[in-house]
Design a protein around this motif. Structure first.
Motif, PDB file in Angstrom:
ATOM      1  N   GLY A   1       0.826  -1.216   0.000  1.00  0.00           N
ATOM      2  CA  GLY A   1       0.000   0.000   0.000  1.00  0.00           C
ATOM      3  C   GLY A   1       0.851   1.253   0.000  1.00  0.00           C
ATOM      4  N   GLU A   2       0.588   2.110   0.984  1.00  0.00           N
ATOM      5  CA  GLU A   2       1.298   3.390   1.074  1.00  0.00           C
ATOM      6  C   GLU A   2       2.807   3.194   1.264  1.00  0.00           C
TER       7      GLU A   2
ATOM      8  N   CYS B   1       9.847  -5.216   6.612  1.00  0.00           N
ATOM      9  CA  CYS B   1       8.946  -6.139   7.292  1.00  0.00           C
ATOM     10  C   CYS B   1       7.543  -6.020   6.722  1.00  0.00           C
TER      11      CYS B   1
ATOM     12  N   LYS C   1       0.330   8.769   9.207  1.00  0.00           N
ATOM     13  CA  LYS C   1      -0.897   9.220   9.847  1.00  0.00           C
ATOM     14  C   LYS C   1      -1.818   8.024  10.038  1.00  0.00           C
TER      15      LYS C   1
ATOM     16  N   LEU D   1       1.533   1.086   8.730  1.00  0.00           N
ATOM     17  CA  LEU D   1       0.783  -0.129   9.065  1.00  0.00           C
ATOM     18  C   LEU D   1      -0.710   0.154   9.212  1.00  0.00           C
ATOM     19  N   PRO D   2      -1.536  -0.895   9.271  1.00  0.00           N
ATOM     20  CA  PRO D   2      -2.923  -0.698   9.717  1.00  0.00           C
ATOM     21  C   PRO D   2      -2.931  -0.003  11.086  1.00  0.00           C
TER      22      PRO D   2
END
Ligand SMILES: NC(=O)c1ccc[n+]([C@@H]2O[C@H](COP(=O)([O-])OP(=O)(O)OC[C@H]3O[C@@H](n4cnc5c(N)ncnc54)[C@H](O)[C@@H]3O)[C@@H](O)[C@H]2O)c1
Length: 327
Positions: A11-12, A32, A93, A70-71
């Motif tokens: 993702g980001e 990771c 964020k 991360l989530p």
């Protein structure tokens, strides 16, 4: 050479990897992710050590800094472990999924000897910087009314959106994730509101079940009598990252690529400043590196993150009670 570990490379995180790995002052020593396929590809491409467990990575690797993407529910633990080792931390964020998590992060960073910086790239776009400079200069007078729009239509299923559509894991969406960027920009320029009112409408666009806010209307009121109206939604095609600050002597409209300044009647200056998202991240990364190299604490430290969490929490409380919340 700053030895970096990157936690979360999907993702980001894909934006961070080249920025860290290709910076001459850094070495991307370890990466990771629990997604083995993504992890092995990134680790192979960047010749970095690969971990599926960030606890093990932080424990075993000889790192100076970590970037954590991360989530939301994982931030207190990941930041806490990195802080225990006094690693410099660049964290995505929204700081935390809720206020209790935000307080855990603040506690973990108390007495910590590294540099902590909360990441959100748009403040590092030249357009946002210019807009802030004009507003702060007072040349268009005092801020009276702020309008902010973050509206997209997401035609996806709740399931394909993963952790984001589970309030327990993300904290929500329209306010704490998507709308957080709007609250961030407004807070960055105007500071802390004194009262927050919000509703989350219940409108849904994502197919399938979820328990998150997909739309929110937020009103921020300030002690000086000014206010901000924020519309944030993934249910409607609209405008994104657009701000209007109506001031006593003029108005400024800005987005990440454009700044328009008006006097009371007409446009007086228009600046087209096209920058891509990776360019904004790169500018932000340089601010972080500079802080690490000079020891000067960045603006978006734990106190900044905590205040934004307080605003978001107030918005959620107001949306569920139907009443304004004092800050
Ligand atoms: N600044 C921005 O414009 C922007 C945009 C999107 C997302 N974000 C933020 O970035 C963060 C991540 O969002 P995303 O969209 O990349 O999510 P994502 O789900 O696309 O990516 C998260 C990554 O973390 C990995 N992961 C999950 N659990 C893990 C664990 N226990 N250990 C290691 N890796 C794990 C996943 O496999 C995935 O690769 C969030 O905080 C989000 O709010 C910021």
């Amino acid at each position: 050479m700053i030895r970096f570990g990157q936690i979360g490379v999907g993702g980001e995180g894909t934006i961070y990897t080249p920025i860290i790995a290709e910076n001459p002052a850094c070495r991307l020593a370890a990466v990771c992710d629990i997604n083995k396929e993504v992890l092995d590809r990134v680790a192979g491409e960047r010749k970095a050590n690969a971990y599926t467990d960030f606890r093990e990575m932080i424990e075993k690797e000889d790192l100076d800094a970590v970037a954590i993407i991360l989530p939301h529910y994982l931030y207190p633990e990941a930041v806490g472990l990195a802080a225990k080792k006094n690693l410099h931390i660049l964290q995505e964020k929204p700081f935390a999924r809720n206020l209790p998590d935000a307080k855990k992060i603040v506690k973990a960073l108390k007495g910590y000897k590294g540099i902590y910086m909360l990441s959100a790239q748009r403040k590092y776009s030249p357009a946002f910087q210019k807009a802030k400079e004009i507003i702060k200069s007072g040349s268009i007078g005092k801020v009276q009314l702020i309008e902010a729009y973050a509206q997209y239509r997401f035609t996806r299923t709740s399931e394909s959106f993963g952790w984001r559509t589970k309030k327990k894991l993300s904290g929500g969406l329209a306010i704490i994730d998507f709308g957080w960027h709007m609250l961030d920009t407004i807070y960055w320029i105007k500071g802390m509101p004194s009262r927050v009112y919000a509703n989350t409408c219940g409108i849904k666009a994502l197919e399938g079940k979820n328990d998150i806010d997909e739309t929110a209307n937020i009103i921020l009121e300030y002690a000086d009598g000014s206010s901000a109206v924020v519309l944030t939604s993934i249910t409607s095609i609209g405008r994104c990252w657009e701000f209007t600050f109506q001031c006593t002597k003029g108005t400024i409209k800005f987005s990440p690529c454009l700044v328009e300044t008006y006097d009371k009647e007409k446009l007086i200056e228009k600046l087209d400043i096209t920058k891509t998202e990776p360019e904004m991240f790169a500018a932000q990364f340089n601010v972080f590196l500079n802080a690490v190299q000079t020891g000067k604490k960045p603006l978006t430290g734990p106190a900044y993150g905590l205040n934004l969490s307080r605003i978001a929490e107030a918005a959620y409380r107001s949306a569920s009670s139907g009443k304004p919340v004092l800050l």
